[in-house]
Enzyme design. Sequence first.
Site, PDB file in Angstrom:
ATOM      1  N   ASN A 162     -40.293  41.340  72.654  1.00 61.14           N
ATOM      2  CA  ASN A 162     -41.554  41.428  72.840  1.00 61.14           C
ATOM      3  C   ASN A 162     -42.768  42.194  74.361  1.00 61.14           C
ATOM      4  OD1 ASN A 162     -42.591  38.592  71.376  1.00 61.14           O
ATOM      5  ND2 ASN A 162     -40.395  38.075  72.401  1.00 61.14           N
ATOM      6  N   HIS A 201     -45.168  43.292  69.940  1.00 65.02           N
ATOM      7  CA  HIS A 201     -43.933  43.577  70.629  1.00 65.02           C
ATOM      8  C   HIS A 201     -44.082  45.083  71.084  1.00 65.02           C
ATOM      9  CE1 HIS A 201     -40.869  41.091  68.773  1.00 65.02           C
ATOM     10  NE2 HIS A 201     -42.436  40.122  69.139  1.00 65.02           N
ATOM     11  N   CYS A 249     -37.429  39.368  67.345  1.00 61.92           N
ATOM     12  CA  CYS A 249     -36.770  38.582  65.715  1.00 61.92           C
ATOM     13  C   CYS A 249     -35.153  39.077  65.283  1.00 61.92           C
ATOM     14  CB  CYS A 249     -38.204  38.467  65.331  1.00 61.92           C
ATOM     15  SG  CYS A 249     -37.455  37.783  63.877  1.00 61.92           S
ATOM     16  N   HIS A 254     -49.488  38.211  69.133  1.00 61.23           N
ATOM     17  CA  HIS A 254     -48.587  38.130  69.957  1.00 61.23           C
ATOM     18  C   HIS A 254     -47.627  40.162  69.282  1.00 61.23           C
ATOM     19  CE1 HIS A 254     -44.530  36.074  69.591  1.00 61.23           C
ATOM     20  NE2 HIS A 254     -43.995  37.275  69.487  1.00 61.23           N
ATOM     21  N   ARG A 262     -37.554  30.552  74.586  1.00 58.04           N
ATOM     22  CA  ARG A 262     -37.651  30.650  73.141  1.00 58.04           C
ATOM     23  C   ARG A 262     -37.770  31.999  72.219  1.00 58.04           C
ATOM     24  NH1 ARG A 262     -39.614  32.473  68.706  1.00 58.04           N
ATOM     25  NH2 ARG A 262     -41.994  32.055  69.232  1.00 58.04           N
ATOM     26  N   ASP A 263     -38.285  32.657  72.506  1.00 55.24           N
ATOM     27  CA  ASP A 263     -38.629  34.167  71.404  1.00 55.24           C
ATOM     28  C   ASP A 263     -37.808  34.994  72.103  1.00 55.24           C
ATOM     29  OD1 ASP A 263     -39.739  35.703  69.782  1.00 55.24           O
ATOM     30  OD2 ASP A 263     -41.258  36.010  70.120  1.00 55.24           O
TER      31      ASP A 263
HETATM   32  P1  HMG Z   1     -32.615  25.674  55.430  1.00 59.72           P
HETATM   33  O1  HMG Z   1     -31.089  26.137  55.193  1.00 59.72           O
HETATM   34  O2  HMG Z   1     -33.380  26.569  53.880  1.00 59.72           O
HETATM   35  O3  HMG Z   1     -32.697  24.059  54.950  1.00 59.72           O
HETATM   36  O4  HMG Z   1     -32.983  25.971  56.510  1.00 59.72           O
HETATM   37  P2  HMG Z   1     -32.377  22.702  54.994  1.00 59.72           P
HETATM   38  O5  HMG Z   1     -33.246  21.676  54.589  1.00 59.72           O
HETATM   39  O6  HMG Z   1     -30.971  22.331  53.708  1.00 59.72           O
HETATM   40  O7  HMG Z   1     -31.016  22.378  56.022  1.00 59.72           O
HETATM   41  C1  HMG Z   1     -30.045  22.748  56.598  1.00 59.72           C
HETATM   42  C2  HMG Z   1     -29.187  21.838  57.619  1.00 59.72           C
HETATM   43  O8  HMG Z   1     -30.115  21.982  58.612  1.00 59.72           O
HETATM   44  C3  HMG Z   1     -29.292  20.782  57.128  1.00 59.72           C
HETATM   45  O9  HMG Z   1     -28.434  20.212  58.392  1.00 59.72           O
HETATM   46  C4  HMG Z   1     -30.921  19.706  58.029  1.00 59.72           C
HETATM   47  O10 HMG Z   1     -30.665  18.389  58.458  1.00 59.72           O
HETATM   48  C5  HMG Z   1     -30.603  20.940  59.427  1.00 59.72           C
HETATM   49  P3  HMG Z   1     -26.863  20.164  57.058  1.00 59.72           P
HETATM   50  O11 HMG Z   1     -27.273  18.637  56.107  1.00 59.72           O
HETATM   51  O12 HMG Z   1     -26.534  21.202  56.613  1.00 59.72           O
HETATM   52  O13 HMG Z   1     -25.479  18.760  58.268  1.00 59.72           O
HETATM   53  N1  HMG Z   1     -32.416  21.284  59.841  1.00 59.72           N
HETATM   54  C6  HMG Z   1     -32.220  21.085  60.869  1.00 59.72           C
HETATM   55  N2  HMG Z   1     -31.669  20.615  62.266  1.00 59.72           N
HETATM   56  C7  HMG Z   1     -32.147  20.919  63.647  1.00 59.72           C
HETATM   57  N3  HMG Z   1     -33.931  20.484  63.326  1.00 59.72           N
HETATM   58  C8  HMG Z   1     -34.516  20.869  62.477  1.00 59.72           C
HETATM   59  C9  HMG Z   1     -33.650  21.042  61.335  1.00 59.72           C
HETATM   60  N4  HMG Z   1     -33.488  21.476  59.951  1.00 59.72           N
HETATM   61  C10 HMG Z   1     -33.099  21.396  58.978  1.00 59.72           C
HETATM   62  N5  HMG Z   1     -35.933  21.360  62.392  1.00 59.72           N
HETATM   63  C11 HMG Z   1     -34.499  25.733  57.864  1.00 59.72           C
HETATM   64  C12 HMG Z   1     -34.736  25.736  56.503  1.00 59.72           C
HETATM   65  C13 HMG Z   1     -36.054  26.404  58.526  1.00 59.72           C
HETATM   66  C14 HMG Z   1     -34.440  24.277  58.956  1.00 59.72           C
HETATM   67  C15 HMG Z   1     -33.682  27.141  58.827  1.00 59.72           C
HETATM   68  O14 HMG Z   1     -34.112  28.430  58.115  1.00 59.72           O
HETATM   69  C16 HMG Z   1     -34.563  27.382  60.597  1.00 59.72           C
HETATM   70  O15 HMG Z   1     -33.953  26.491  61.002  1.00 59.72           O
HETATM   71  N6  HMG Z   1     -35.018  28.888  60.573  1.00 59.72           N
HETATM   72  C17 HMG Z   1     -35.357  29.082  61.970  1.00 59.72           C
HETATM   73  C18 HMG Z   1     -34.866  30.055  61.885  1.00 59.72           C
HETATM   74  C19 HMG Z   1     -36.270  30.769  63.069  1.00 59.72           C
HETATM   75  O16 HMG Z   1     -36.189  30.417  64.253  1.00 59.72           O
HETATM   76  N7  HMG Z   1     -36.379  32.441  62.867  1.00 59.72           N
HETATM   77  C20 HMG Z   1     -36.438  32.642  63.965  1.00 59.72           C
HETATM   78  C21 HMG Z   1     -38.415  32.452  64.592  1.00 59.72           C
HETATM   79  S1  HMG Z   1     -39.162  33.685  65.339  1.00 59.72           S
HETATM   80  C22 HMG Z   1     -40.324  34.302  64.235  1.00 59.72           C
HETATM   81  O17 HMG Z   1     -40.771  33.748  63.357  1.00 59.72           O
HETATM   82  C23 HMG Z   1     -41.234  34.928  65.179  1.00 59.72           C
HETATM   83  C24 HMG Z   1     -42.185  34.475  66.017  1.00 59.72           C
HETATM   84  O18 HMG Z   1     -41.255  34.879  67.420  1.00 59.72           O
HETATM   85  C25 HMG Z   1     -43.656  35.137  66.264  1.00 59.72           C
HETATM   86  C26 HMG Z   1     -43.345  36.887  66.191  1.00 59.72           C
HETATM   87  O19 HMG Z   1     -41.745  37.175  67.085  1.00 59.72           O
HETATM   88  O20 HMG Z   1     -43.506  37.743  65.849  1.00 59.72           O
HETATM   89  C27 HMG Z   1     -42.979  33.101  65.878  1.00 59.72           C
HETATM   90 MG    MG Z   2     -42.543  37.640  69.718  1.00 62.51          MG
END
Ligand code: HMG
Ligand code: MG
Length: 306
Positions: free
Chosen positions: A253, A213, A244, A211, A19-20
């Site tokens: 990581n 990096h 990220c 976690h 994933r990450d």
């Molecule tokens: P948004 O655009 O604000 O929200 O995204 P929305 O609710 O308007 O949704 C937009 C579209 O996405 C819609 O589709 C939803 O249905 C769909 P449309 O109507 O336009 O066709 N949607 C989804 N589809 C599938 N699965 C879902 C989902 N949710 C909405 N779950 C949202 C808000 C949170 C969804 C978006 O910003 C997002 O997915 N962000 C994720 C970003 C991400 O993964 N970043 C990396 C994470 S890594 C991290 O954070 C650090 C970590 O690794 C720790 C570290 O390394 O320190 C954890």
């Molecule tokens: Mg990470």
Amino acid sequence: MKILDELPESVSIYEVSPRDGLQNEAAQVATHAKVRLIEALVRSGLKRIEITSFVSPKWVPQMADADQVAQMAQAPEGVRFSALVPNGRGLERAQQAGLGEVAVFLSASQTHNLKNVNKTIEQTLHAFDRVIEPAVAAGGRVRGYVSTVWGCPYEGEIPIADSLRLAKTLLERGCYQVSLGDTIGVGTPLQTRRILDAMLAEIPAERLALHLHDTRGTALANLLVGLSMGITNFDSAVGGLGGCPYAPGAAGNLATEDLVYCLHGMGIETGIDLEQLWQAGQVAEALVGRKLPGKVHVAGVRSLAH
Ligand code: HMG
Ligand code: MG
């Protein structure tokens, strides 16, 4: 603090490379290749693996095949697969794919959180109403992440009190563990001690994970501080894959091979076979088509491995 006198006998590693790691690759990795990596990680003895994320495919196209990955990858007895989810829709997808564990995530930095999930921290906590409680009520487990605890690419240093408040909130709401993220690898050992002093005054060590990096080569130094303060849960990614997508400068990581090598060398058990882990690293390198930073891959180093 007596660092080397007070180390634990064993630690639990939570592997995040599928994933990450892969969320950060510019090229789309084929679904069957992701599953091959997960299988190689399982063969190495890893018992907890974050295999994908059920986020919006518009935001992270690399994870668009999450449903297929989760259906194709089968966790053997004793192995727990997990997936990152941002909202109720993510939980539904994870449950449909048969996953019993999910991970919620937010940043201690408001700006990083907005860029990552398009929501403020408070809005994100609100979105978790449809994840944490329903998942636990259905018999599942939820892990939490607090990112940018050591620093943010947009806001710089983040007050420890902000991270502490979020970690406590996630635990109170039902997460079994919270992983503190040095998302951009800016942490240094004395800072790690200050952060953990504050955290451990209010949270038991077993409910925290680190976690780390290795962007600036400080991950193992920070890890040693954590170990000596009683932390026994660590996240890492084979080969040092990852970063990220919304944190410029976040390269890598902590590599699972480097972590396991270091722990085994100090007599700390992980349940992982370093030779098999090296093989998994080879699979990861083939997947992304380049050499990865995990040091055990350097010729000659592996021969000293325990
Ligand atoms: P948004 O655009 O604000 O929200 O995204 P929305 O609710 O308007 O949704 C937009 C579209 O996405 C819609 O589709 C939803 O249905 C769909 P449309 O109507 O336009 O066709 N949607 C989804 N589809 C599938 N699965 C879902 C989902 N949710 C909405 N779950 C949202 C808000 C949170 C969804 C978006 O910003 C997002 O997915 N962000 C994720 C970003 C991400 O993964 N970043 C990396 C994470 S890594 C991290 O954070 C650090 C970590 O690794 C720790 C570290 O390394 O320190 C954890
Ligand atoms: Mg990470």
